[in-house]
Scaffold this active site. Structure first.
Site, PDB file in Angstrom:
ATOM      1  N   ASN A  32      23.141  13.947  -4.831  1.00  0.00           N
ATOM      2  CA  ASN A  32      24.006  13.930  -3.610  1.00  0.00           C
ATOM      3  C   ASN A  32      24.505  12.677  -3.393  1.00  0.00           C
ATOM      4  OD1 ASN A  32      21.821  12.646  -2.422  1.00  0.00           O
ATOM      5  ND2 ASN A  32      21.416  14.105  -0.814  1.00  0.00           N
ATOM      6  N   ASN A  91      13.533  16.874   2.944  1.00  0.00           N
ATOM      7  CA  ASN A  91      14.270  16.504   1.599  1.00  0.00           C
ATOM      8  C   ASN A  91      13.112  16.959   0.372  1.00  0.00           C
ATOM      9  OD1 ASN A  91      16.511  14.990   0.597  1.00  0.00           O
ATOM     10  ND2 ASN A  91      16.142  13.888   2.377  1.00  0.00           N
ATOM     11  N   TYR A 140       4.983  10.440   3.417  1.00  0.00           N
ATOM     12  CA  TYR A 140       5.684  10.647   2.057  1.00  0.00           C
ATOM     13  C   TYR A 140       4.836  11.066   0.886  1.00  0.00           C
ATOM     14  CZ  TYR A 140       6.787   8.889  -2.675  1.00  0.00           C
ATOM     15  OH  TYR A 140       6.906   8.763  -4.130  1.00  0.00           O
ATOM     16  N   ASN A 169       3.953   2.286 -10.082  1.00  0.00           N
ATOM     17  CA  ASN A 169       4.996   1.756  -9.086  1.00  0.00           C
ATOM     18  C   ASN A 169       6.192   1.289 -10.174  1.00  0.00           C
ATOM     19  OD1 ASN A 169       3.051   1.434  -7.261  1.00  0.00           O
ATOM     20  ND2 ASN A 169       4.364  -0.035  -6.143  1.00  0.00           N
TER      21      ASN A 169
HETATM   22  O1  LIG Z   1       8.548  -6.708   1.783  1.00  0.00           O
HETATM   23  C1  LIG Z   1       7.782  -6.456   1.135  1.00  0.00           C
HETATM   24  C2  LIG Z   1       7.736  -5.025   0.308  1.00  0.00           C
HETATM   25  C3  LIG Z   1       6.346  -4.610   0.013  1.00  0.00           C
HETATM   26  N1  LIG Z   1       5.250  -5.443  -0.152  1.00  0.00           N
HETATM   27  C4  LIG Z   1       4.047  -4.914  -0.515  1.00  0.00           C
HETATM   28  O2  LIG Z   1       4.232  -5.024  -1.996  1.00  0.00           O
HETATM   29  C5  LIG Z   1       3.486  -3.616  -2.333  1.00  0.00           C
HETATM   30  C6  LIG Z   1       4.496  -2.653  -3.218  1.00  0.00           C
HETATM   31  O3  LIG Z   1       5.331  -2.218  -2.373  1.00  0.00           O
HETATM   32  P1  LIG Z   1       6.726  -1.349  -2.649  1.00  0.00           P
HETATM   33  O4  LIG Z   1       7.458  -1.065  -1.596  1.00  0.00           O
HETATM   34  O5  LIG Z   1       7.491  -2.088  -3.656  1.00  0.00           O
HETATM   35  O6  LIG Z   1       5.989  -0.042  -3.311  1.00  0.00           O
HETATM   36  P2  LIG Z   1       5.082   1.088  -2.870  1.00  0.00           P
HETATM   37  O7  LIG Z   1       3.798   0.824  -3.399  1.00  0.00           O
HETATM   38  O8  LIG Z   1       5.052   0.867  -0.956  1.00  0.00           O
HETATM   39  O9  LIG Z   1       5.947   2.396  -3.051  1.00  0.00           O
HETATM   40  C7  LIG Z   1       6.316   2.662  -4.331  1.00  0.00           C
HETATM   41  O10 LIG Z   1       5.306   3.094  -5.095  1.00  0.00           O
HETATM   42  C8  LIG Z   1       4.624   4.239  -4.588  1.00  0.00           C
HETATM   43  C9  LIG Z   1       3.728   4.657  -5.416  1.00  0.00           C
HETATM   44  O11 LIG Z   1       2.694   3.407  -5.015  1.00  0.00           O
HETATM   45  C10 LIG Z   1       5.582   5.519  -4.402  1.00  0.00           C
HETATM   46  O12 LIG Z   1       5.930   6.103  -5.704  1.00  0.00           O
HETATM   47  C11 LIG Z   1       7.136   5.078  -3.747  1.00  0.00           C
HETATM   48  O13 LIG Z   1       8.284   5.770  -3.860  1.00  0.00           O
HETATM   49  C12 LIG Z   1       7.375   3.830  -4.012  1.00  0.00           C
HETATM   50  O14 LIG Z   1       8.374   3.100  -3.446  1.00  0.00           O
HETATM   51  C13 LIG Z   1       2.793  -2.931  -0.999  1.00  0.00           C
HETATM   52  O15 LIG Z   1       1.597  -3.611  -1.158  1.00  0.00           O
HETATM   53  C14 LIG Z   1       3.560  -3.408   0.006  1.00  0.00           C
HETATM   54  O16 LIG Z   1       3.095  -3.659   1.134  1.00  0.00           O
HETATM   55  C15 LIG Z   1       5.353  -6.622   0.879  1.00  0.00           C
HETATM   56  O17 LIG Z   1       4.100  -7.226   1.267  1.00  0.00           O
HETATM   57  N2  LIG Z   1       6.384  -6.822   1.334  1.00  0.00           N
END
Ligand SMILES: O=c1ccn([C@@H]2O[C@H](COP(=O)(O)OP(=O)(O)O[C@H]3O[C@H](CO)[C@H](O)[C@H](O)[C@H]3O)[C@@H](O)[C@H]2O)c(=O)[nH]1
Length: 331
Positions: A32, A91, A140, A169
């Protein structure tokens, strides 16, 4: 194989779509464009539509003659899921229910599902294999775990072969720097760090340095999208109408936020200021894959183990298209 790719204009979905096409499959994206980009999809391969529209999905699958579905379409921001769970439950859960109904109607009985390591959540075991207890710590992750069960229950009752792929990730960009990560707003660590390096942001807000990890920051397993795409090719070929499988997709190497920051400074040659702030609700302390099953059972051979090599591919994309797909469309 004829494959319908929901979310095929998104970051991981489009990487897998392009890989399917490159390997000679007849694949189309169904998206979409709420978060995906038309420019990420090869010409003529995008059908615009919402997975909530069961009739539209069934029609597309029948016309295409789809034999399998790769299901990527989902809300994916962990932080957003805490403040807006309605969006994620709608979603991810209602959307997948609609897709499963459409697949039954169109008689499509093979499916790959993009699940996540976030379903392991607060499990302190590192690295974790597929039998690790799933203790999701964000809305999520709870929606993704619920969908895993929904797919299992549909398979049991109505007949469906499925493979659940729990990604760690997703990171990096195409080797030629033509396709990469672009979210709006961007919330992911590597693109944010590189945006600071490009001068688009002043600093990175580091969400918590008081986690129970060696340097106090969260640990993740950053797996390159090329390696994710390779895993999808192996999984789709191995999925028959009676398959019931689950695989982790991750490198097996964990990096802390501070280590990723250091890698980004080294690759870009720029100083990237950090400011430590409070933990982000929903973040798990440490998520690292044990990918043994994927390697031994399907023969997966990831090419990117070194975080710096992955960051190099992302940096090439960000330098070439500093505003992501908006810049790409202009050229
Ligand atoms: O501005 C930021 C952004 C992220 N982080 C840290 O960096 C790490 C990675 O964060 P991301 O947002 O890059 O990734 P996530 O692990 O939160 O999430 C990603 O991986 C997940 C699986 O772990 C899911 O699949 C999700 O959809 C995907 O966005 C986390 O510890 C987060 O706290 C920061 O410190 N500052």
């Amino acid at each position: 194989m004829k494959v319908l790719v929901t979310g095929g204009a998104g970051y991981v979905g489009s990487a897998c779509l392009r890989k399917l096409l490159a390997e000679g499959h007849d694949a189309i994206a169904f998206d979409n464009l709420s978060e995906g980009y038309e420019a990420a999809v090869p010409a003529g391969k995008l059908v615009k539509g919402d997975i909530a529209d069961t009739a539209a999905l069934a029609k597309v699958m029948k016309e295409h003659g789809s034999e399998a579905v790769m299901h990527f379409a989902a809300a994916t921001y962990v932080g957003e899921s805490v403040t807006n769970p309605d969006h994620h439950y709608n979603n991810n859960i209602a959307g997948t229910l609609s897709l499963l109904r459409a697949m039954r109607e169109a008689k499509v009985n093979r499916m790959l599902f993009s699940s996540t390591c976030a379903t392991y959540g607060d499990n302190p075991v590192v690295p974790m294999n597929e039998t690790a207890a799933q203790i999701p710590c964000s809305p999520y992750a709870r929606t993704k775990l619920a969908v895993e069960w929904m797919i299992r229950d549909f398979a049991h009752a109505y007949g469906l072969g499925f493979t659940l792929l729990r990604y760690f990730n997703a990171s990096g960009a195409d080797r030629d720097g033509e396709f990469g990560e672009a979210h709006d707003p961007e919330t992911h660590l590597i693109p944010l760090l590189l945006q600071v390096a490009l001068g688009q942001r002043d600093k990175l807000m580091l969400y918590g340095d008081d986690y129970p990890t060696p340097d106090g920051t969260c640990i993740r397993d950053y797996v390159h999208t090329d390696d994710l795409a390779q895993a999808h090719m192996l999984a789709i070929m191995a999925t028959t109408p009676t398959t019931a499988e689950v695989f982790n997709i991750g490198t097996g190497n964990g990096q802390s936020v501070k280590e990723v920051h250091r890698a980004c400074e080294e690759v870009t040659g720029k100083k990237i200021p950090l400011q430590v702030t409070a933990r982000r609700p929903g973040d798990a302390p440490a998520l690292v894959a044990d990918p043994t099953k994927l390697k031994t059972q399907l023969g997966w051979k990831p090419e990117f183990y070194d975080i710096k090599r992955t960051v190099e591919t992302a940096w090439a994309w960000h330098q070439k298209y500093p505003r992501g797909y908006a810049d790409k469309v202009k050229r």
